[in-house]
Motif scaffolding. Structure first.
Motif, PDB file in Angstrom:
ATOM      1  N   ASP A   1     -76.500 -28.852  -3.691  1.00 48.68           N
ATOM      2  CA  ASP A   1     -76.229 -28.754  -1.979  1.00 48.68           C
ATOM      3  C   ASP A   1     -76.353 -26.970  -1.976  1.00 48.68           C
ATOM      4  OD1 ASP A   1     -75.863 -29.106   0.347  1.00 48.68           O
ATOM      5  OD2 ASP A   1     -73.466 -28.813   0.368  1.00 48.68           O
TER       6      ASP A   1
ATOM      7  N   VAL B   1     -71.033 -38.047  -6.202  1.00 49.92           N
ATOM      8  CA  VAL B   1     -70.481 -37.166  -4.392  1.00 49.92           C
ATOM      9  C   VAL B   1     -71.036 -36.896  -3.408  1.00 49.92           C
ATOM     10  CG1 VAL B   1     -68.858 -36.662  -6.282  1.00 49.92           C
ATOM     11  CG2 VAL B   1     -70.418 -34.680  -5.585  1.00 49.92           C
ATOM     12  N   ALA B   2     -70.197 -36.040  -2.470  1.00 45.27           N
ATOM     13  CA  ALA B   2     -69.431 -37.138  -1.915  1.00 45.27           C
ATOM     14  C   ALA B   2     -69.758 -38.559  -0.864  1.00 45.27           C
ATOM     15  CB  ALA B   2     -68.613 -36.686  -1.375  1.00 45.27           C
TER      16      ALA B   2
ATOM     17  N   TRP C   1     -66.732 -27.034   6.845  1.00 44.61           N
ATOM     18  CA  TRP C   1     -66.283 -26.968   5.547  1.00 44.61           C
ATOM     19  C   TRP C   1     -66.137 -25.539   5.633  1.00 44.61           C
ATOM     20  CZ3 TRP C   1     -65.933 -31.501   5.039  1.00 44.61           C
ATOM     21  CH2 TRP C   1     -66.588 -32.392   5.361  1.00 44.61           C
TER      22      TRP C   1
ATOM     23  N   ASP D   1     -75.117 -33.781  -5.611  1.00 47.93           N
ATOM     24  CA  ASP D   1     -74.358 -32.749  -5.559  1.00 47.93           C
ATOM     25  C   ASP D   1     -73.390 -32.433  -6.634  1.00 47.93           C
ATOM     26  OD1 ASP D   1     -76.773 -32.635  -4.128  1.00 47.93           O
ATOM     27  OD2 ASP D   1     -74.635 -32.617  -2.193  1.00 47.93           O
TER      28      ASP D   1
ATOM     29  N   TYR E   1     -77.981 -33.418   4.846  1.00 47.91           N
ATOM     30  CA  TYR E   1     -76.812 -34.418   3.432  1.00 47.91           C
ATOM     31  C   TYR E   1     -76.871 -35.251   2.895  1.00 47.91           C
ATOM     32  CZ  TYR E   1     -72.217 -32.962   6.107  1.00 47.91           C
ATOM     33  OH  TYR E   1     -71.078 -32.652   6.580  1.00 47.91           O
TER      34      TYR E   1
ATOM     35  N   LEU F   1     -64.603 -27.295  -2.095  1.00 49.82           N
ATOM     36  CA  LEU F   1     -64.217 -28.508  -1.250  1.00 49.82           C
ATOM     37  C   LEU F   1     -64.656 -29.093  -2.170  1.00 49.82           C
ATOM     38  CD1 LEU F   1     -65.157 -29.410   1.264  1.00 49.82           C
ATOM     39  CD2 LEU F   1     -67.486 -29.282   1.468  1.00 49.82           C
TER      40      LEU F   1
ATOM     41  N   LYS G   1     -81.419 -28.898  -1.366  1.00 52.43           N
ATOM     42  CA  LYS G   1     -81.194 -29.085   0.278  1.00 52.43           C
ATOM     43  C   LYS G   1     -80.393 -28.087   0.662  1.00 52.43           C
ATOM     44  CE  LYS G   1     -77.902 -32.481  -0.985  1.00 52.43           C
ATOM     45  NZ  LYS G   1     -76.346 -32.091  -0.248  1.00 52.43           N
TER      46      LYS G   1
ATOM     47  N   HIS H   1     -76.774 -24.184   0.007  1.00 54.08           N
ATOM     48  CA  HIS H   1     -76.591 -22.980   0.854  1.00 54.08           C
ATOM     49  C   HIS H   1     -76.570 -21.495   0.843  1.00 54.08           C
ATOM     50  CE1 HIS H   1     -75.177 -26.802   2.406  1.00 54.08           C
ATOM     51  NE2 HIS H   1     -74.048 -27.058   2.101  1.00 54.08           N
TER      52      HIS H   1
ATOM     53  N   PHE I   1     -67.504 -28.782  -6.089  1.00 57.11           N
ATOM     54  CA  PHE I   1     -66.961 -30.106  -5.088  1.00 57.11           C
ATOM     55  C   PHE I   1     -65.983 -30.951  -6.402  1.00 57.11           C
ATOM     56  CE2 PHE I   1     -71.292 -29.606  -3.232  1.00 57.11           C
ATOM     57  CZ  PHE I   1     -70.755 -30.906  -1.930  1.00 57.11           C
TER      58      PHE I   1
ATOM     59  N   HIS J   1     -68.936 -23.485   0.817  1.00 58.79           N
ATOM     60  CA  HIS J   1     -69.113 -23.772  -0.287  1.00 58.79           C
ATOM     61  C   HIS J   1     -70.974 -23.542  -1.487  1.00 58.79           C
ATOM     62  CE1 HIS J   1     -69.704 -26.800   2.068  1.00 58.79           C
ATOM     63  NE2 HIS J   1     -71.133 -27.645   1.770  1.00 58.79           N
TER      64      HIS J   1
ATOM     65  N   GLU K   1     -78.692 -28.300   8.570  1.00 62.26           N
ATOM     66  CA  GLU K   1     -77.290 -28.802   8.041  1.00 62.26           C
ATOM     67  C   GLU K   1     -78.470 -30.024   7.395  1.00 62.26           C
ATOM     68  OE1 GLU K   1     -75.182 -29.267   5.051  1.00 62.26           O
ATOM     69  OE2 GLU K   1     -73.000 -29.488   5.457  1.00 62.26           O
TER      70      GLU K   1
ATOM     71  N   TYR L   1     -70.257 -38.384   2.380  1.00 66.14           N
ATOM     72  CA  TYR L   1     -71.934 -37.644   2.915  1.00 66.14           C
ATOM     73  C   TYR L   1     -72.740 -37.789   2.545  1.00 66.14           C
ATOM     74  CZ  TYR L   1     -67.474 -36.382   5.770  1.00 66.14           C
ATOM     75  OH  TYR L   1     -66.679 -37.171   6.327  1.00 66.14           O
ATOM     76  N   CYS L   2     -72.898 -37.368   1.649  1.00 61.82           N
ATOM     77  CA  CYS L   2     -74.579 -36.973   0.358  1.00 61.82           C
ATOM     78  C   CYS L   2     -74.512 -38.016   0.261  1.00 61.82           C
ATOM     79  CB  CYS L   2     -74.676 -36.181  -0.299  1.00 61.82           C
ATOM     80  SG  CYS L   2     -74.129 -34.100   0.931  1.00 61.82           S
TER      81      CYS L   2
HETATM   82  C1  VGL Z   1     -71.545 -32.121   0.992  1.00 61.65           C
HETATM   83  C2  VGL Z   1     -69.863 -31.654   2.706  1.00 61.65           C
HETATM   84  C3  VGL Z   1     -70.326 -30.821   2.911  1.00 61.65           C
HETATM   85  C4  VGL Z   1     -71.624 -34.327  -0.573  1.00 61.65           C
HETATM   86  C5  VGL Z   1     -72.413 -31.649   1.117  1.00 61.65           C
HETATM   87  O1  VGL Z   1     -72.381 -33.519  -0.601  1.00 61.65           O
HETATM   88  O2  VGL Z   1     -71.312 -34.939  -0.168  1.00 61.65           O
HETATM   89  N1  VGL Z   1     -70.589 -32.606   1.207  1.00 61.65           N
HETATM   90  N2  VGL Z   1     -71.752 -30.232   2.035  1.00 61.65           N
END
Ligand code: VGL
Ligand code: ZN
Length: 178
Positions: free
Chosen positions: A52, A128-129, A68, A10, A103, A21, A94, A54, A15, A71, A101, A132-133
């Protein structure tokens, strides 16, 4: 057959500082990620980049009660990569469905099959992050039977404390922190 893959998680405009975000200092790891991409490419590894990706109305967005801000909407500048990827990099999109959702780069994608088909045994992860992912992708990589290495100097978290916790959890699970 490459026994290794580098998974760049990501590394997208939204990001980075200034994005929708932002991961604080997320941009600081861009040069490191680029170095790893070059180094792993030169040693014959498969290069994978997750993104990511979406839809406009994704369930994780605040408008839909999610945690969130909007993003990484598909085909917008915020979803673009900020690292230099080789022509033959495998791009994994993804969290592409409105109501799901994801991650992890393995969730709802064919990443595990692609890695196995290519003979990959070890995966190295940056991006990142962290909490999370990166965390979800690393834990799923273990579940799928890969040896997992985390490139500590090329990941960034949103919150320091959460990042530390995630690193501990990954380590306990069997991820090797480099
Ligand atoms: C992510 C929050 C929302 C990430 C993705 O890539 O870590 N974090 N969507
Ligand atoms: Zn997202």
């Amino acid at each position: 057959m490459p026994e290794e893959a580098l998974i760049v998680v990501d590394m997208q405009r939204d990001f980075m500082p200034g994005g929708a975000l932002p991961v604080p200092e997320g941009d600081k790891i861009i040069p490191k990620c680029n170095e790893y991409i070059k180094e792993f490419k030169e040693r014959g590894a498969l290069i994978v980049a997750t993104r990511d990706w979406h839809p406009e109305n994704h369930i994780s967005f605040r408008e839909r009660g999610g945690p969130w801000p909007k993003h990484c909407v598909q085909n917008t500048p915020g979803a673009e990569f900020v690292v230099n990827l080789p022509e033959d990099a495998v791009i994994i999109s993804k969290a592409t469905e409105p109501d799901k959702e994801a991650y992890s780069g393995f969730e709802g994608t064919n990443l595990a099959e692609i890695l196995k088909k290519n003979g990959v045994k070890r995966v190295y992860i940056c991006g990142v992050a962290t909490e999370y992912c990166v965390r979800a992708t690393a834990l799923d990589a273990l579940k799928n039977g890969f040896e997992v290495y985390l490139l500590r100097d090329a990941v960034k978290g949103i919150r320091k404390e959460d990042e530390e916790k995630a690193l501990e959890e990954m380590k306990r699970a069997g991820v090797i922190i480099l």
